[in-house]
Design an enzyme around this catalytic site. Structure first.
Site, PDB file in Angstrom:
ATOM      1  N   PRO A 134      77.932  60.975  32.735  1.00 19.15           N
ATOM      2  CA  PRO A 134      78.880  59.942  32.341  1.00 19.15           C
ATOM      3  C   PRO A 134      79.815  60.451  31.251  1.00 19.15           C
ATOM      4  O   PRO A 134      79.371  61.003  30.241  1.00 19.15           O
ATOM      5  CB  PRO A 134      77.982  58.818  31.820  1.00 19.15           C
ATOM      6  CG  PRO A 134      76.681  59.027  32.516  1.00 19.15           C
ATOM      7  CD  PRO A 134      76.543  60.521  32.626  1.00 19.15           C
ATOM      8  N   GLU A 135      81.117  60.296  31.458  1.00 18.46           N
ATOM      9  CA  GLU A 135      82.104  60.734  30.492  1.00 18.46           C
ATOM     10  C   GLU A 135      82.765  59.514  29.876  1.00 18.46           C
ATOM     11  O   GLU A 135      82.314  58.392  30.084  1.00 18.46           O
ATOM     12  CB  GLU A 135      83.097  61.673  31.168  1.00 18.46           C
ATOM     13  CG  GLU A 135      82.420  62.932  31.704  1.00 18.46           C
ATOM     14  CD  GLU A 135      83.398  63.931  32.312  1.00 18.46           C
ATOM     15  OE1 GLU A 135      84.616  63.754  32.171  1.00 18.46           O
ATOM     16  OE2 GLU A 135      82.929  64.895  32.937  1.00 18.46           O
TER      17      GLU A 135
END
Length: 271
Positions: free
Chosen positions: A2-3
């Site tokens: 997840p960014e």
């Protein structure tokens, strides 16, 4: 992993469910995350009121009247809003149960996520205090990028992924923003011109904003707070498209390893 867009999507997803609610209890089903979770936070946050759901870089900040929970999703984590009575599934490690009867449930198959509590200003926490400007804030612009690229011979893709220079631009979005700016990922940062820095700063902002609007990018495990995947993958220009035709020029997208990460680019469009 997840960014920033995935974390911001999660933040927006949980916000209407948590702000103004009280934490009835926090349940640690598994303390052994990236760093062991301090069991004292269970008693500390019980009964506290949630004032705000914030974000700094890839960290979610659940601010209460006694302090702030700092949560990182790790490489495979998700934070979902569920009825507290929902049966647990594999890798459900933490429940933040609310007085509404709902719970924030943290699931992390790889256990690379983390959970901390601080009673002080979270900006002073060791995980946050050295972080660079947010790419979606006004402080990050072409002039800032121009200044930090001077005298740096590192490849520009690696520079924009350095969280001490700009936060939240992970591997997916670095490749996509460089394509949008028409800049080769191997270019030495110091060789970018001022106009190119301005163009890249705008490209980073646009790429991240579009990804947030689409709910992030689902490549493997990520789902949002509502359990739904992100849809930005359908709009990717280069990432994980090696050998496929460029959406702009039709030439095949190329791939190489850079800093132990896969980089994707178009040799015709990016100079």
């Amino acid at each position: 992993m997840p960014e920033l867009p995935e974390v911001e999507t999660t933040r927006r997803g949980i916000e209407p469910h948590v702000v103004g609610r009280r934490i009835s209890r926090l349940v640690l089903h598994e303390r052994r995350l990236r760093w062991p979770v301090d069991p004292r936070i269970v008693a500390t946050v019980a009964g506290s009121a949630i004032r705000r759901a914030g974000r700094r870089a890839k960290y979610l900040l659940i601010e209460t009247d006694v302090g702030t929970l700092i949560l990182h999703l790790g490489m495979s984590g998700s934070l979902r809003v569920l009825p507290a009575t929902t049966p647990r599934i594999a890798h459900d490690h933490v429940d933040i149960e609310l007085d509404s009867g709902q719970t924030l449930r943290f699931n992390d198959p790889r256990r690379f996520g983390s959970l901390f509590f601080t009673a002080e200003d979270p900006a002073r926490h060791p995980l946050l205090k050295k972080l660079a400007p947010e790419p979606l804030e006004p402080e990050f612009d072409g002039e800032y990028l121009w200044k930090v690229t001077r005298r740096r011979s590192v490849a520009i893709k690696q520079l924009v992924m350095n969280s001490q220079l700009v936060v939240g631009v992970g591997n997916i979005y670095a490749s996509e923003a460089l394509f949008r700016a028409r800049i080769r990922p191997r270019r030495q940062a110091r060789k970018l011109t001022r106009p190119e820095c301005a163009k890249l700063a705008r490209a980073i902002k646009a790429t991240l904003a579009m990804a947030v609007k689409a709910g992030g990018t689902t490549l493997r495990d990520y789902v949002g707070a509502d359990g739904n995947p992100g849809y930005f993958r359908q709009k990717l220009y280069v990432y994980e498209r090696a050998g496929m035709p460029c959406r702009v020029c039709g030439n095949p997208i190329r791939q190489f390893t850079q800093g132990q990460r896969s980089t994707y680019w178009c040799a015709h469009c990016q100079k």
